[in-house]
Design an enzyme around this catalytic site. Structure first.
Site, short mmCIF file in Angstrom:
data_model
loop_
_atom_site.label_atom_id
_atom_site.label_comp_id
_atom_site.label_asym_id
_atom_site.label_seq_id
_atom_site.Cartn_x
_atom_site.Cartn_y
_atom_site.Cartn_z
N ASP A 70 0.85 -1.19 0.00
CA ASP A 70 0.00 0.00 0.00
C ASP A 70 0.89 1.24 0.00
O ASP A 70 1.94 1.24 0.65
CB ASP A 70 -0.87 -0.01 1.27
CG ASP A 70 -2.22 0.64 1.06
OD1 ASP A 70 -2.76 0.54 -0.06
OD2 ASP A 70 -2.72 1.25 2.01
N PHE A 113 8.17 1.99 -0.91
CA PHE A 113 9.10 2.20 0.19
C PHE A 113 9.80 3.56 0.16
O PHE A 113 10.49 3.92 1.11
CB PHE A 113 10.17 1.09 0.24
CG PHE A 113 9.63 -0.27 0.55
CD1 PHE A 113 9.28 -0.62 1.85
CD2 PHE A 113 9.46 -1.22 -0.45
CE1 PHE A 113 8.77 -1.87 2.15
CE2 PHE A 113 8.96 -2.48 -0.17
CZ PHE A 113 8.61 -2.80 1.13
N HIS A 165 8.65 -9.54 5.90
CA HIS A 165 8.63 -8.12 5.56
C HIS A 165 9.62 -7.36 6.44
O HIS A 165 9.86 -7.75 7.58
CB HIS A 165 7.21 -7.58 5.78
CG HIS A 165 6.96 -6.27 5.12
ND1 HIS A 165 7.30 -5.07 5.70
CD2 HIS A 165 6.39 -5.96 3.93
CE1 HIS A 165 6.95 -4.08 4.90
NE2 HIS A 165 6.40 -4.59 3.81
N TYR A 174 2.29 4.83 1.20
CA TYR A 174 2.25 5.55 2.48
C TYR A 174 1.08 6.51 2.44
O TYR A 174 0.79 7.12 1.42
CB TYR A 174 3.56 6.31 2.70
CG TYR A 174 4.77 5.42 2.84
CD1 TYR A 174 4.82 4.43 3.81
CD2 TYR A 174 5.88 5.60 2.00
CE1 TYR A 174 5.95 3.62 3.95
CE2 TYR A 174 7.00 4.80 2.14
CZ TYR A 174 7.04 3.81 3.11
OH TYR A 174 8.14 3.01 3.24
#
Length: 383
Positions: A141, A154, A267, A143
């Site tokens: 998703d 990221f 993760h 931010y």
């Protein structure tokens, strides 16, 4: 001796402020990014794998669209790199994707704040044209707080500091390459990676402000899965997929592991990184595999600092593993063990499976997302 995998291109950082100066005061999205570059390849000539075919005429294709399609797909027409548009044009006219665009249109009309900014939704396609993809890092998703998402998984633009998951990614790189230096001011801008062939692709490309996963299951996942499928089909020399966490792992299940390299682990979220992310050696294994397929010049430079030619104490330049060592002065591989990189890929690099159940890290995109979900739950319980 300096390490080229941490040195090459390190000074090339994108400047949003500089880019913004190029935009006219009343310019459209098209004028902001410039007119699409025409292909110089003559008809019948071979193009790089993934490059838009000379047979793809964007203007002619747009002319085939209905008025509603042109309106709904204006963002894709204006801002998606042509190398990707040539392969995804049939997907974006499907009813499911048009329904997604109508949903986003309603969000905009209702005044809902959506991230990333509209012009950045397809920035991944422009920073990493299809024919340049060598590595794919799969996010989940975007931010969802202000000044964070800008279309690359990221990544955040300055002055926003690197989020917790990215901080842990830096730690993982440092474990593989001790000479790696984190960006100054706790920065998190990853455009240098994208421009070196690392596709930073979220499976969902938009999100409501402060509402994690609010645009999940609206249609983005189908398109981004198609983008992954296009990479696996078109990039015939092979690509490394870094799939961190259970959701990303699901995205790579059907990929041909003889042609491509699949690296899986938990993760990098602080909630799961300690269960194997820090010692998965994905960045080194990625370069080992790329060196085997593309040669020493084909590895990824993971550096993000602007300081040029920083000295490194590492005696070996590009890859240094139990299977292959490439010496900077000779660029010739030497076998430390009988096991080759290909064998290593098949036996150990292909998948370092998460030791936990998929449910444990299904929503571990980052701490901010988890905190937002908790806030929503708390608000709901009070009402």
């Amino acid at each position: 001796m300096s390490s080229p995998s941490l040195k090459r291109g390190a000074g090339h950082l994108a400047s949003p402020a500089a880019d913004a100066k190029k935009q006219k005061a009343n310019g459209s999205i098209t004028s902001f990014f410039g007119a699409p570059k025409s292909s110089a390849t003559a008809p019948g000539k071979t193009t790089a794998a993934g490059a838009p075919s000379p047979s793809f005429n964007k203007q002619k294709w747009v002319a085939t669209l209905t008025a509603e399609q042109k309106e709904l797909l204006k963002l894709e027409i204006d801002t998606m790199d042509e190398s990707w548009l040539a392969h995804l044009k049939e997907d974006i006219v499907k009813p499911e994707f048009l329904a997604l665009k109508r949903f986003l249109q309603k969000e905009k009309q209702s005044g809902v704040k959506v991230f990333p900014p509209e012009e950045d939704i397809y920035s991944w396609s422009r920073h990493t044209p299809l024919h340049k993809v060598k590595v794919v890092i799969i996010g989940q998703d975007p931010y969802h707080n202000h000044n964070q998402a800008h279309g690359l998984a990221f990544s955040v633009r300055p002055p926003t500091p690197a989020p917790p998951s990215l901080v842990n990614i830096y730690k993982g790189i440092t474990n593989d390459y001790p000479s790696f230096q984190t960006p100054p001011n706790r920065g998190g801008l990853l455009t240098p990676w994208a421009e070196r062939g690392v596709l930073l692709l979220n499976t969902c490309l938009t999100v409501r402000a402060h509402q994690a996963a609010s645009h999940a299951n609206k249609g983005w996942e189908r398109l981004t899965q198609r983008a992954i499928d296009v990479v696996t089909r078109v990039r015939t020399r092979g690509v490394v997929f870094l799939a961190w966490g259970a959701p990303a792992g699901k995205r790579v299940t059907g990929i041909n592991r003889e042609r491509h390299c699949i690296l899986q682990s938990v993760h990098p979220s602080p909630l799961s990184a300690h269960r194997g992310f820090f010692d998965n050696q994905h960045f080194k294994k990625c370069n080992d595999w790329l060196a085997e397929r593309y040669g020493a010049d084909g590895v990824i430079d993971w550096s993000l600092t602007t300081t040029k030619d920083k000295a490194s104490t590492a005696p070996l330049a590009v890859v240094q593993s139990s299977s292959v060592v490439v010496n900077k002065s000779t660029n010739s591989p030497s076998q430390d063990k009988k096991q080759t990189v290909t064998e290593l890929t098949k036996e150990t690099v292909v998948a370092t499976k998460p030791s936990t159940s998929p449910q444990d890290d299904e929503f571990e995109e980052d701490l901010d997302a988890l905190e937002a979900l908790a806030a929503v739950d708390e608000s709901s319980s009070k009402s």
